[in-house]
Write a protein that holds these residues in place. Structure first.
Motif, PDB file in Angstrom:
ATOM      1  N   ASN A  40      17.637  -8.360   4.983  1.00  0.00           N
ATOM      2  CA  ASN A  40      16.420  -8.939   4.406  1.00  0.00           C
ATOM      3  C   ASN A  40      15.597  -7.798   3.815  1.00  0.00           C
ATOM      4  N   ASP A  60      12.518  -6.910   4.657  1.00  0.00           N
ATOM      5  CA  ASP A  60      11.377  -6.516   5.487  1.00  0.00           C
ATOM      6  C   ASP A  60      11.136  -5.015   5.500  1.00  0.00           C
ATOM      7  N   GLN A  63       9.760 -12.365  -2.343  1.00  0.00           N
ATOM      8  CA  GLN A  63       8.776 -11.507  -1.679  1.00  0.00           C
ATOM      9  C   GLN A  63       8.761 -10.108  -2.290  1.00  0.00           C
ATOM     10  N   LYS A  78       7.504  -3.572   4.150  1.00  0.00           N
ATOM     11  CA  LYS A  78       6.553  -2.975   5.077  1.00  0.00           C
ATOM     12  C   LYS A  78       6.157  -1.551   4.700  1.00  0.00           C
TER      13      LYS A  78
END
Length: 409
Positions: free
Chosen positions: A356, A358, A386, A362
């Motif tokens: 993913n 993430d 995203q 971040k």
């Protein structure tokens, strides 16, 4: 001598044409004169002003940087040309605006498929055999050659010696090829022939090449890098041993001052070879591309990358690409949390298995990139959506395709 840079000099421009009374003409000198001429509607006057701006240090360079956003293609191209010559500040401006204007690739040379040499400046000569390479050397214009692509059409029985023979020929010709800046050595790139999907060509040591060509700016090697030590020193270097306990003293890896681009296009690379590549002392390197394989995903030892991630080996790195990696999420996390993100402008993590986005979402450092390429990582559509909200340019093509990817497609 006039020490005031804002005062007009002998060759400064004069406001007013031939028809105007020169008694009332206003002399436009110094940086203010440059600024005034940049507002002129005549593109030739504006280009001349940009060329003069270089004389006025950082303030002049700032004016050239602003010209990057000019709608006029002529003015825009002039600004690019001037910034390439304007030292560190000019280079950094181009890296921030568009890193591809600075990075050294084979796109900088027009490929010539013939071994006859007419005008070698700005051309890359492609050869397919040792015989064609020797023909190239025999040309009277060989000393002017800037770029060579040795894409070797080898037979199965010569897979262990083909790379070494070409390398030896090039090392022996270093006194002739005094203008060589870019070099590719590897198997042929005919992707339509499936027998070249996996490489049998053994890559031998590139240490002699780096030593023989101290002015080389681009090196691209491709083939199988599992068996041989691809940074083995020459045999005539004797290993020194400590007097106390007779243990060997490690020989320092070669420092190369000029290399800007290194592409390691491996169809399999050992941890030892990767570690040695990443420990090279390449202070000018801006572009590092690493292919771990051509078909199956291969895990990468993060410890091998550490000298690069810390900025010790390649302190000026602006482009980093890791391809065909089986633990890409782990690699991505190590990169985005590393010191090199401060200078990195393009990050390409492709043809892997990032589960993913993430780890990328971040990291605030990712937003400082010019481009993030995560193509071929089987990312879900929601993860791509995203990532598209990041400030940098996102490339996320072919996520669910198992099609064969290659650096030369």
């Amino acid at each position: 001598m006039n020490n005031n840079q804002n005062q007009p000099g002998e060759f400064d421009a004069v406001l007013g044409g031939e028809a105007q009374n020169r008694n009332y003409a206003v002399v436009l000198g110094g940086i203010e004169g440059v600024k005034n001429r940049l507002n002129n509607e005549d593109s030739e006057i504006r280009i001349a002003a940009l060329e003069d701006a270089v004389k006025y240090g950082d303030e002049g360079v700032n004016l050239i940087i602003k010209a990057l956003h000019e709608p006029s293609e002529e003015i825009h191209n002039c600004a690019i040309w001037l910034l390439r010559k304007a030292g560190i500040k000019g280079k950094q401006a181009l890296l921030d605006y568009n890193p591809w204007l600075v990075l050294t690739t084979f796109e900088d040379w027009r490929v010539n498929h013939h071994v006859s040499i007419d005008d070698p400046i700005g051309r890359a000569y492609r050869v397919y055999s040792e015989y064609e390479l020797l023909r190239l050397f025999s040309n009277s214009q060989a000393k002017y050659i800037e770029a060579i692509k040795c894409e070797i059409n080898y037979k199965p029985k010569s897979c262990q010696t083909a790379f070494k023979k070409i390398t030896n020929r090039l090392v022996n010709a270093s006194g002739l090829l005094t203008n060589l800046k870019a070099l590719l050595i590897g198997d042929i790139n005919n992707i339509t022939n499936m027998r070249y999907r996996n490489s049998s060509m053994i890559v031998w040591s590139i240490h002699p090449l780096l030593k023989a060509y101290p002015n080389l700016e681009l090196l691209h090697i491709r083939g199988r890098m599992l068996e041989e030590n691809i940074l083995k020193h020459e045999l005539n270097i004797l290993q020194v041993r400590k007097q106390q306990n007779n243990s060997p003293i490690p020989i320092k890896l070669l420092r190369h001052e000029r290399l800007k681009t290194l592409i390691v296009d491996a169809d399999g690379i050992s941890d030892d070879n990767l570690a040695k590549i990443c420990k090279l002392n390449l202070p000018s390197l801006e572009y590092f591309e690493l292919w771990l394989s051509r078909s199956n995903l291969s895990n990468i030892n993060i410890a091998s990358l550490t000298p690069v991630l810390l900025g010790n080996s390649f302190p000026n790195l602006a482009y980093l690409a890791i391809r065909k990696c089986g633990n890409m999420s782990e690699v991505a996390q190590a990169i985005v949390n590393s010191p090199i993100m401060k200078n990195l402008r393009i990050l390409e993590l492709t043809d892997g298995n990032i589960s993913n986005g993430d780890v990328l979402l971040k990291s605030s450092a990712v937003n400082c990139l010019y481009t993030l390429n995560v193509s071929g990582n089987r990312l879900h559509k929601s993860a791509i959506e995203q990532l598209s909200n990041l400030k940098c340019r996102i490339i996320a093509d072919s996520q669910f395709s198992d099609r064969y990817y290659s650096v030369w497609e």
